[in-house]
Design an enzyme around this catalytic site. Sequence first.
Site, mmCIF file in Angstrom:
data_model
loop_
_atom_site.group_PDB
_atom_site.id
_atom_site.type_symbol
_atom_site.label_atom_id
_atom_site.label_comp_id
_atom_site.label_asym_id
_atom_site.label_seq_id
_atom_site.Cartn_x
_atom_site.Cartn_y
_atom_site.Cartn_z
ATOM 1 N N GLU A 79 0.845 -1.200 0.000
ATOM 2 C CA GLU A 79 0.000 0.000 0.000
ATOM 3 C C GLU A 79 0.878 1.247 0.000
ATOM 4 O OE1 GLU A 79 -3.212 2.051 3.131
ATOM 5 O OE2 GLU A 79 -2.560 -0.021 3.398
ATOM 6 N N ASP B 183 0.236 5.034 0.646
ATOM 7 C CA ASP B 183 -0.686 6.095 1.064
ATOM 8 C C ASP B 183 -0.147 7.435 0.588
ATOM 9 O OD1 ASP B 183 -2.500 4.423 2.398
ATOM 10 O OD2 ASP B 183 -1.262 4.408 4.199
ATOM 11 N N GLU C 227 -3.332 10.854 3.255
ATOM 12 C CA GLU C 227 -4.271 10.633 4.355
ATOM 13 C C GLU C 227 -4.346 11.950 5.094
ATOM 14 O OE1 GLU C 227 -4.685 6.437 5.950
ATOM 15 O OE2 GLU C 227 -2.506 6.717 5.929
ATOM 16 N N HIS D 21 3.858 1.455 2.637
ATOM 17 C CA HIS D 21 3.728 0.270 3.487
ATOM 18 C C HIS D 21 4.141 -0.962 2.672
ATOM 19 C CE1 HIS D 21 1.193 2.039 6.785
ATOM 20 N NE2 HIS D 21 0.775 2.838 5.816
#
Length: 456
Positions: A230, A232, A235, A246
């Site tokens: 992942e 991101d 956010e 991640h």
Amino acid sequence: MISTLLLSLSLLSLARGQNVGTNTAESHPQLRSQTCTKSGGCSTQSTSVVLDSNWRWLHNNGGSTNCYTGNAWDSTLCPDPTTCAKNCALDGADYPGTYGITSTGDALTLKFVTKGPYSTNIGSRVYLMASDTQYKMFQLKNKEFTFDVDVSNLPCGLNGALYFVEMDADGGMSKYPSNKAGAKYGTGYCDAQCPHDIKFINGEANLLDWTPSGSDKNAGSGRYGTCCQEMDVWEANSMATAYTPHPCTVSGPTRCEGTQCGDGSDRHNGICDKDGCDFNSYRMGNQTFYGKGATVNTNSKFTVVTQFITADNTATGALKEIRRLYVQNGKVIQNSKSNIAGMSAYDSVTENFCAAQKTAFGDTNDFKAKGGFTNMGNALQKGMVLALSIWDDHAAQMLWLDSSYPLDKDPSQPGVARGACATTSGKPSDVESQSPNASVTFSNIKFGDIGSTYSS
């Protein structure tokens, strides 16, 4: 993401179904995007969005009997995982009326609470589509991804997220013949938190050991989680923001069980780096860079640019750096620099930044243990699906993003203070009742050569 999206619906049951219902026709909202090159400029792409299947009405084939109601599966329709997949159908969505999802041209607005004719919906998650049956795949190495965002209507405790996950382009349809719905109905989700609340994984119902949530009357978790790498990109709410890779030790969507899911005390023993390596300007020591009236002023719209830089400036080179900059009111704003004792003045995510941050904050360097930039770079090169969402946090009240966290540590300790929101903020019951009309708007999505998607 720190927690998967949770929602409360009073009458509609939501689940990740694998067959297709016919009660509501599925029509994907159009959302134009652009592909850009340094030599040829930008060209418009006819893309659209699809609602994640975990939000959809799941009912018996050819009928309207719920397969999942409240916190429980119907034991007659769903006596076991495979029978449930055969018996239950996933229906189309009324995007604006039920879920508060609207699009106009190149802009997408996600509303937090939507009171429809049959339900009250909390939050949503959608994916960008290349066609009616395929997610758009982004190969991000040696590229940049740019979008405009308006977070002025996102208070503490909410997250308007834009991120990439290593899902299959067809939603897992070709891998799992029991999945008849595919990407057209938003199937196949995974992320680095290895979520257990996904109701169908690998074409089977995740109903074994199903446990109702203690804080959400319509949510629960099953024996299996679904893991994947992942990235991101965004956010955020109006008070804080972070971007976070991640990595995982696996490639592509992977069903996990037991220790490999990294639950609880096994957090760092699983197959994915749940902590990630985050760059949050507030957490990194600059408390005036992002927020209302700050350098990046969240009272109005701005542009977010993320560059995925490789060692040899090619799409196959080793991932070296993930760089961020902003554009607002015609001005390019370079990312803030870290101001933490014992750390250099970093302004981007690199292997050195991650190692220094983990040391300075006293955190486990699970990012390195899970393959760091090597594994993250492999996912970026292979291709990832774009997800956009709005959600509140039943697990940690979003304090990990916009407040001081963990709660048992002194906020003056390096790395604990992540935003100016109170530690009492973010309770879902409060956010849902006090800010039901909160929303986030994403627009002007562009992808292409580094330096081609924004004006400097």
